[in-house]
Write a protein that holds these residues in place. Sequence first.
Motif, PDB file in Angstrom:
ATOM      1  N   TYR A 190       3.837   2.465   7.106  1.00  0.00           N
ATOM      2  CA  TYR A 190       2.653   1.828   6.547  1.00  0.00           C
ATOM      3  C   TYR A 190       2.683   0.320   6.779  1.00  0.00           C
ATOM      4  O   TYR A 190       3.706  -0.346   6.572  1.00  0.00           O
ATOM      5  CB  TYR A 190       2.577   2.059   5.039  1.00  0.00           C
ATOM      6  CG  TYR A 190       2.126   3.437   4.606  1.00  0.00           C
ATOM      7  CD1 TYR A 190       1.368   4.250   5.433  1.00  0.00           C
ATOM      8  CD2 TYR A 190       2.447   3.915   3.345  1.00  0.00           C
ATOM      9  CE1 TYR A 190       0.943   5.494   5.020  1.00  0.00           C
ATOM     10  CE2 TYR A 190       2.026   5.157   2.909  1.00  0.00           C
ATOM     11  CZ  TYR A 190       1.273   5.945   3.757  1.00  0.00           C
ATOM     12  OH  TYR A 190       0.852   7.179   3.338  1.00  0.00           O
ATOM     13  N   GLY A 191       1.537  -0.234   7.173  1.00  0.00           N
ATOM     14  CA  GLY A 191       1.400  -1.679   7.320  1.00  0.00           C
ATOM     15  C   GLY A 191       2.428  -2.250   8.267  1.00  0.00           C
ATOM     16  O   GLY A 191       2.546  -1.822   9.419  1.00  0.00           O
ATOM     17  N   THR A 192       3.205  -3.211   7.796  1.00  0.00           N
ATOM     18  CA  THR A 192       4.278  -3.797   8.604  1.00  0.00           C
ATOM     19  C   THR A 192       5.657  -3.373   8.115  1.00  0.00           C
ATOM     20  O   THR A 192       6.672  -3.847   8.635  1.00  0.00           O
ATOM     21  CB  THR A 192       4.193  -5.340   8.581  1.00  0.00           C
ATOM     22  OG1 THR A 192       4.298  -5.802   7.232  1.00  0.00           O
ATOM     23  CG2 THR A 192       2.879  -5.805   9.193  1.00  0.00           C
ATOM     24  N   ASN A 217       7.276  -3.462   2.497  1.00  0.00           N
ATOM     25  CA  ASN A 217       7.354  -3.011   1.108  1.00  0.00           C
ATOM     26  C   ASN A 217       8.778  -2.586   0.775  1.00  0.00           C
ATOM     27  O   ASN A 217       9.421  -1.864   1.531  1.00  0.00           O
ATOM     28  CB  ASN A 217       6.396  -1.846   0.876  1.00  0.00           C
ATOM     29  CG  ASN A 217       4.973  -2.190   1.283  1.00  0.00           C
ATOM     30  OD1 ASN A 217       4.683  -2.285   2.471  1.00  0.00           O
ATOM     31  ND2 ASN A 217       4.101  -2.380   0.325  1.00  0.00           N
ATOM     32  N   THR A 274      -2.145   2.611   9.269  1.00  0.00           N
ATOM     33  CA  THR A 274      -2.932   1.928   8.248  1.00  0.00           C
ATOM     34  C   THR A 274      -2.241   1.984   6.895  1.00  0.00           C
ATOM     35  O   THR A 274      -1.785   3.042   6.464  1.00  0.00           O
ATOM     36  CB  THR A 274      -4.319   2.587   8.132  1.00  0.00           C
ATOM     37  OG1 THR A 274      -4.949   2.566   9.411  1.00  0.00           O
ATOM     38  CG2 THR A 274      -5.175   1.840   7.114  1.00  0.00           C
ATOM     39  N   ASP A 275      -2.170   0.845   6.232  1.00  0.00           N
ATOM     40  CA  ASP A 275      -1.499   0.782   4.945  1.00  0.00           C
ATOM     41  C   ASP A 275      -2.275   1.558   3.884  1.00  0.00           C
ATOM     42  O   ASP A 275      -3.494   1.746   3.990  1.00  0.00           O
ATOM     43  CB  ASP A 275      -1.340  -0.677   4.500  1.00  0.00           C
ATOM     44  CG  ASP A 275      -0.177  -0.887   3.555  1.00  0.00           C
ATOM     45  OD1 ASP A 275       0.483   0.108   3.179  1.00  0.00           O
ATOM     46  OD2 ASP A 275       0.086  -2.045   3.188  1.00  0.00           O
ATOM     47  N   HIS A 318      -1.043  -0.500  -2.173  1.00  0.00           N
ATOM     48  CA  HIS A 318       0.373  -0.234  -1.923  1.00  0.00           C
ATOM     49  C   HIS A 318       1.236  -1.304  -2.604  1.00  0.00           C
ATOM     50  O   HIS A 318       1.193  -2.476  -2.250  1.00  0.00           O
ATOM     51  CB  HIS A 318       0.619  -0.234  -0.411  1.00  0.00           C
ATOM     52  CG  HIS A 318       1.903   0.388  -0.008  1.00  0.00           C
ATOM     53  ND1 HIS A 318       2.286   0.533   1.310  1.00  0.00           N
ATOM     54  CD2 HIS A 318       2.917   0.931  -0.730  1.00  0.00           C
ATOM     55  CE1 HIS A 318       3.468   1.115   1.381  1.00  0.00           C
ATOM     56  NE2 HIS A 318       3.870   1.365   0.148  1.00  0.00           N
ATOM     57  N   ARG A 339      -3.020   8.317   8.586  1.00  0.00           N
ATOM     58  CA  ARG A 339      -1.696   7.763   8.330  1.00  0.00           C
ATOM     59  C   ARG A 339      -0.587   8.739   8.738  1.00  0.00           C
ATOM     60  O   ARG A 339       0.552   8.528   8.479  1.00  0.00           O
ATOM     61  CB  ARG A 339      -1.536   7.395   6.853  1.00  0.00           C
ATOM     62  CG  ARG A 339      -2.457   6.245   6.446  1.00  0.00           C
ATOM     63  CD  ARG A 339      -2.096   5.672   5.096  1.00  0.00           C
ATOM     64  NE  ARG A 339      -2.510   6.535   4.012  1.00  0.00           N
ATOM     65  CZ  ARG A 339      -3.694   6.491   3.423  1.00  0.00           C
ATOM     66  NH1 ARG A 339      -4.596   5.636   3.848  1.00  0.00           N
ATOM     67  NH2 ARG A 339      -4.006   7.276   2.445  1.00  0.00           N
TER      68      ARG A 339
END
Length: 332
Positions: free
Chosen positions: A205-207, A210, A269-270, A274, A332
């Motif tokens: 997810y995203g980069t 997290n 896609t995040d 989140h 995702r």
Amino acid sequence: MSRLLVTGGAGFIGSNFVHYVLANTDHSVTVLDKLTYAGNLASLDGLPADRFRFVQGDIADAVLVDELAAEHDAIVHYAAESHNDNSLHDPRPFLDTNIIGTYTLLEAARKHGVRLHHISTDEVYGDLELDDPARFTEETPYNPSSPYSSTKAGSDLLVRAWVRSFGVQATISNCSNNYGPYQHVEKFIPRQITNVLRGDRPKLYGTGENVRDWIHANDHSSAVLAILERGAIGETYLIGADGEKNNKDVVELILTELGRPADAYDLVTDRPGHDLRYAIDSTKLRTELGWTPAYADFAAGLADTIAWYRDNEAWWAPQKDAAEARYQEQGR
């Protein structure tokens, strides 16, 4: 407390607890599980028939719960709808199970004078900034951010109210993210492991910045047992093993352990809302109850977990295609 009723005991952390209890104590265990997609009877294979039985049913079924509570000394309440993505798609089952189900168990415990331990999550506290040195403690205000975490927060508050208003003999634990055997392949670590085992690329997810505070399911189980047997009634204990890792590092560890290039993953896609970072301060649990984690080295625990999924494809393969189809629908 020799007779334990474990709700959600065919799920991930519930089944690990059942195995742990039967291997390390003389308690007998009855599992009550609805067997939704997240429950798997195969996770309970090999347990001793003289100390274990399984009952299929809903924790919101007041008649069934009342009958079972009357036969047991303690209830260990793991049953929950627990996947954030699913809660964003359809919140209603989270209300039915996490709120109404917990209420039903509390009423049965109240009626029969049964000890109850309620399993919750660190997600009720919201999240922390990535550069914040703080960790969640038992005094951290609740700030849930999803239908999942908000219903878990609500169930925690119900337990506290039933202790104060009705004298129910209950405790609560809020735990950080678990990993280990028997975890559904929709979850982050087993999803990435099984993707690599099938020759697919992990999804991040995203980069991947997290941060989660990881704990092996066996360590969670030993902590819950300690609270059940020695915890002070009405108290909340946070369970964590100082395992903070960002998602990118976890994926790269998995790829490296399985002999793949560390950058052989895809960014997707995040997830909406989140949470950035979770981190647990388990000082109270360690100092008051003398608990310590056995899996202090996350990399070693992750390697053991990877080996389990490699050796148990027959357990996870039937779930895999349906789980990935749901993710594809969400992009995702």
